[in-house]
Enzyme design. Sequence first.
Site, mmCIF file in Angstrom:
data_model
loop_
_atom_site.group_PDB
_atom_site.id
_atom_site.type_symbol
_atom_site.label_atom_id
_atom_site.label_comp_id
_atom_site.label_asym_id
_atom_site.label_seq_id
_atom_site.Cartn_x
_atom_site.Cartn_y
_atom_site.Cartn_z
ATOM 1 N N GLU A 189 0.876 -1.173 0.000
ATOM 2 C CA GLU A 189 0.000 0.000 0.000
ATOM 3 C C GLU A 189 0.907 1.215 0.000
ATOM 4 O OE1 GLU A 189 -2.778 2.792 2.637
ATOM 5 O OE2 GLU A 189 -2.891 0.665 3.183
ATOM 6 N N CYS A 219 -3.558 7.683 4.962
ATOM 7 C CA CYS A 219 -3.409 6.994 3.679
ATOM 8 C C CYS A 219 -4.546 7.340 2.733
ATOM 9 C CB CYS A 219 -3.368 5.483 3.891
ATOM 10 S SG CYS A 219 -2.012 4.923 4.931
#
Length: 462
Positions: A230, A264
Amino acid sequence: MSDVIKLISPVDGSVYAERPALEEAAVEKIVSAARRAQAGWAATPIAERVAYCENALEALKAMNDDVVPELAWQMGRPIRYGGEMGGTIERTEYCASIAEEALADIERTDKPGFRRYLRRVPLGIVMVIAPWNYPFMTAVNTIMPALMAGNVVVLKHAAQTLLVGERLAKAFEIAGLPKDVFQNIVLTHGGTEKLLGSGVIDHVNFTGSVGGGRAIEKALAGTFATVGLELGGKDPAYVRADADLDYAIGNLVDGAFYNAGQCCCGIERVYVHESQFDRFVDGFVDLTKQYQLGNPLDEATTLGPMAQARFAAWVREQTDEALRKGAKAHIDVSAYSENKDGTPYLAPQVLTDVNHQMSVMREESFGPVVGIMKVKDDEEALQFMNDSPYGLTASIWSEDVEAAAAIGDRIETGTVFMNRCDYLDPALVWTGVKDTGKGAALSEIGFHNLTRPKSFHFRVEH
């Protein structure tokens, strides 16, 4: 003599903690012990593996009063927000609730005379390289399902949140987890790359920068280890003409500036239908001005420092470039006495008159700045939302579910929200496209990415 990893607190620039990095021989010993422990752990019934993880969660919950100020010192999140225990609990509990089903054999009963089934078996040693911005939640995304699935876990946490790895190790110790099934290690970047290249790790999960992801893949080359990455994000929001404006403003301001924008899936750019644009900007700016920048240990602070001064410098650079190219700043940063160049303390900023020739609208900021653009319709919004090298989440603000679904089908992203943002649902897969990375976490698919399929084909009548 080993290197020393130092945790520099963004609160005051002091060394908050330091730990010696493990040398190669010590790492080899740890990994060998993990390999020996894995067979016995995999043979432990799933229900027992789940129970160990649930007991570790209880131990973590008992630490929370100490963890909250500790996190503020490590990475700057204000104590008024109470740490990450809510998300850690939600994700672990959901993972526990689906583990048996997600890992159950899949029987094929359509062929008389045979017993045929698919089984999910653990990969072996899973290494988690965890980030500092949500140091507990991002770590448990992989640690808990990996352990429940029968893997052993080696955790290497970010230097900025060194103590989180120790907290997790202590929680598993309190839970009585068998020895060497979970181990926390401290490594340099070079030491990490050497471990990955050794071929002894079976799966790596990394959350961090695009450059970091490329370094992970390069280090793993030829080992055939599986990997989950990620990486960067530049998550957009689109406010349609039919949006509930007050609701959208309240949620998007929070989505942009919570955790000093170091999320994020935080909102980094907003596209607003021209009919709503002026009212949206006015409301967004007014609410942003209510943030109180300051020491995260102060209950009144709603915006703490960024984790490092260099992160704040990058956001300042992006903002300055946008202003040079004609953007308009709506927040007078001189009103924030704590906002000083060379420090991690950075005032929030809202920009209009922005375009996609500006870094602030294309490259990840990961800080408290957001650009807002006017669009004429859904098609133009789609064009801008997809004009990015990243694809983690996107949010649509509308009262029309069907229209949002149609737009969502065409957005190049891993998750599409409607009327919410900046959230991980443990029942849904967490994944990204383009430079945001590959692999998946959460939901039953998270279990599948931490196991390998094995087929059993028995002729029982012959």
